[in-house]
Design an enzyme around this catalytic site. Structure first.
Site, PDB file in Angstrom:
ATOM      1  N   GLY A   8       0.908  -1.182   0.015  1.00  0.00           N
ATOM      2  CA  GLY A   8      -0.115   0.071  -0.097  1.00  0.00           C
ATOM      3  C   GLY A   8       0.771   1.168  -0.128  1.00  0.00           C
ATOM      4  O   GLY A   8       1.994   1.277  -0.714  1.00  0.00           O
ATOM      5  N   SER A   9       0.500   2.315   0.709  1.00  0.00           N
ATOM      6  CA  SER A   9       1.040   3.669   0.608  1.00  0.00           C
ATOM      7  C   SER A   9       2.512   3.757   1.046  1.00  0.00           C
ATOM      8  O   SER A   9       3.015   4.594   1.091  1.00  0.00           O
ATOM      9  CB  SER A   9       0.214   4.798   1.377  1.00  0.00           C
ATOM     10  OG  SER A   9      -1.211   4.670   0.834  1.00  0.00           O
ATOM     11  N   THR A  10       2.649   2.611   1.925  1.00  0.00           N
ATOM     12  CA  THR A  10       4.147   2.721   2.217  1.00  0.00           C
ATOM     13  C   THR A  10       5.125   2.847   1.413  1.00  0.00           C
ATOM     14  O   THR A  10       6.390   2.910   1.831  1.00  0.00           O
ATOM     15  CB  THR A  10       4.554   1.513   3.400  1.00  0.00           C
ATOM     16  OG1 THR A  10       4.168   0.463   2.741  1.00  0.00           O
ATOM     17  CG2 THR A  10       3.487   1.568   4.656  1.00  0.00           C
TER      18      THR A  10
END
Length: 575
Positions: free
Chosen positions: A290-292
């Site tokens: 995801g956004s990491t």
């Protein structure tokens, strides 16, 4: 002159006859023993046979980086029996069962079924005192054997890293298995005389001395491991999560300082062990991050020279369509620069950037950071994940890669990637062993770009409107990124209500020392966003870790100016 023997020829004949009789008797006895009466020699051989019995060797000690024991070998007594001999002592079987702590009927049935055998284990792993109490009963057919048993002082705290051995003292999980040849000792050999029933007659000599296994010093800091274990246990209980993992890496050396998972198990007592609890999820479970991974997409954009931190992207109206796919932001969006794109975690903004620069720079940045690559730790069962490399990238594939979908990583790989950002863009190999020298790093991200991205991550945590405010650490500047990803369903799509929550970050930013990644799987109570569930775990663990590591604070408020007596009371006043 005649010889004396010639005067008495009968004497010579008598001597020859006696010698002939002696030779005949010896020959007859040889024939008798070898052909007619073989049982005599067979019995004598059984009664006095030279045998070699092994001398057990204990495994090498496993310690943490400071010498705290994580796995030690202790001597134990194993009792074995000769069922043939025990048949003559049937009346004492109940007494033996009571001394062994076993059911009398079960032991009786076992001895009856194996009455023709000459060896069975009665019980293994007794303390020397317990074993001696049984031997003192002097029950015929009961014997002892010296062995070693592994004991794990840290218990469930370090179970997934250290692993365990089986009943024969061979490594079966974790570092015990990975370094089996290094840890396993070399048994010795002792020459003894035993009778045919295995009873020792004489201890002759030691033919070969036992050689103990070599010690193994891990990179794990047991103090930090306890912190990670405690916080993961709390977050799983608080949010009703299925599991959780935390990895902490020294950004300069690549040493793994902590690697904890929930659920866990006690390697000292595995009677009710559940297979799911044995998984070292930090190395075995793969997931879409995801956004990491958005910081690495930003780093790729900065590396092209087409973007700088203040470049503005129009993310209105908060969604965009690519073919039949719709990309959405949590907020409505607006005119956002690159820092604000990370702060707002804008999927639309990062997708537009990726579509502009193309998939190749984003792919290259993630590959160099270690995604889809082996970490080189050599841990049993470790997975490398998947970083797709399409011959021709479609727009949907480019966009999804940029905001963390379409690829799979492990928690250790994600921590390794963030350690690159904290190490001025240098990539050093990970290690689960304590290192005496700092390894050489490979520059994979420009030093200035790495510093710029870290400052963007600082804004995510410390500035209002960022999604990582719950990861703040009092007294220290930290940077990080939260993430929330839907889990893949068994049919190939995504589940509606099952998520993974992430937070990955670096601290302290003035002189980065550690990179920490937190993964919480399927939080079901009280929320599921990474900034809500995983970020507080990062903040708590990092705050205490920096203090334990004696890292100087870099975000203390300026000291208040000292007031003079006149300023405090007014000019000419009294205190």
């Amino acid at each position: 002159m005649k010889l004396q023997g010639a005067l008495y020829p009968w004497r010579f004949r008598i001597v020859l006859a006696l010698l002939a009789l002696m030779v005949g008797a010896i020959a007859w006895r040889i024939v008798d023993l070898q052909v007619l009466d073989q049982e005599f020699l067979k019995g004598q051989g059984d009664a006095r046979s030279v045998r070699h019995i092994p001398i057990p060797a204990h495994r090498g000690l496993i310690t943490d980086r400071h010498g705290e024991p994580l796995a030690v070998s202790t001597p134990v007594t194993t009792l074995w029996g000769n069922p043939r001999e025990l048949q003559a002592a049937r009346a004492r079987w109940p007494e033996l069962a009571e001394a062994l702590g076993q059911d009398s009927a079960t032991l009786t049935k076992r001895l009856q079924e194996q009455a023709e055998r000459e060896f069975i284990y009665l019980v293994r792993g007794l303390t020397p005192q317990q074993g001696q109490r049984v031997l003192d009963l002097k029950i015929p057919g009961v014997y002892e054997q010296e062995e070693f048993r592994r004991f794990y002082p840290a218990g469930e705290v370090a179970a997934h890293v250290v692993g365990f051995t089986d009943i024969d003292d061979r490594g079966r999980e974790g570092m015990e298995l990975a370094y089996e040849e290094w840890l396993a000792g070399v048994p010795g050999k002792r020459q003894v005389l035993k009778d045919r029933r295995g009873r020792l007659i004489k201890d002759v000599q030691v033919v070969k001395n036992a050689k103990a296994g070599k010690a193994l010093a891990l990179s794990i800091d047991l103090r930090l491991q306890y912190l990670a274990h405690s916080e993961l246990r709390d977050v799983v209980q608080q949010y009703g999560a299925k599991s959780a993992s935390l990895v902490m890496v020294d950004v300069e050396t690549g040493e793994v300082l902590a690697m904890a998972n929930q659920p866990t198990y006690n390697p000292n007592n595995r009677r009710n062990l559940q297979p799911a609890a044995m998984r070292n999820r930090a190395l075995i479970d793969v997931f879409e991050p995801g956004s990491t991974v958005k910081p690495f997409s930003i780093a790729a954009a900065l590396g092209t020279g087409k973007y700088h931190p203040e470049s503005v992207i129009n993310t209105l109206p908060g969604w965009m369509r690519i073919g039949r796919y719709t990309i959405r932001d949590v907020s409505r969006g607006g005119q956002l620069n690159l820092t604000e794109i990370l702060m707002k975690s804008s999927n639309v903004g990062i997708s537009k950037i990726a579509l502009d620069i193309g998939a190749e720079p984003v792919y290259a940045a993630m590959q160099q950071a270690g995604f889809g690559q082996s970490t080189g730790l050599g841990f049993p069962g470790e997975r490398v994940g998947n970083l797709p490399n399409h011959r021709k990238w479609r727009d949907a594939e480019t966009a999804s890669l940029a905001y963390g979908y379409g690829l799979s990583v492990t928690a250790v790989q994600l921590a390794h990637a963030y350690s690159v950002l904290g190490n001025e863009g240098r990539n050093v190999p990970l290690s689960l062993l304590r290192l005496d020298q700092r390894p050489e790093g490979v520059q994979i991200i420009d030093k200035d770009i790495s510093a710029t991205v870290l400052q963007m991550l600082r804004a995510v945590v410390e500035e209002d409107g960022g999604g990582g405010s719950r990861a703040r650490v009092p007294g220290y500047h930290v940077g990080g990124k939260s993430g929330t990803a839907k889990k893949v369903s068994g049919t190939g799509g995504y589940t509606k209500d099952a998520y993974r929550s992430f937070f990955a970050g670096v601290a302290p930013l003035s002189n980065p020392r550690i990179a920490v990644v937190v993964v919480v799987d399927e939080p079901s109570e009280g929320g599921y966003y990474g900034g809500l569930v995983a970020a507080p775990v990062f903040g708590k663990v990092t705050a205490r870790a920096l203090r334990l590591l004696n890292v100087a604070p870099d975000n203390l408020p300026p000291p208040a100016p000292l007031q003079t007596a006149e300023a405090a009371t007014g000019k000419g006043g009294r205190i």
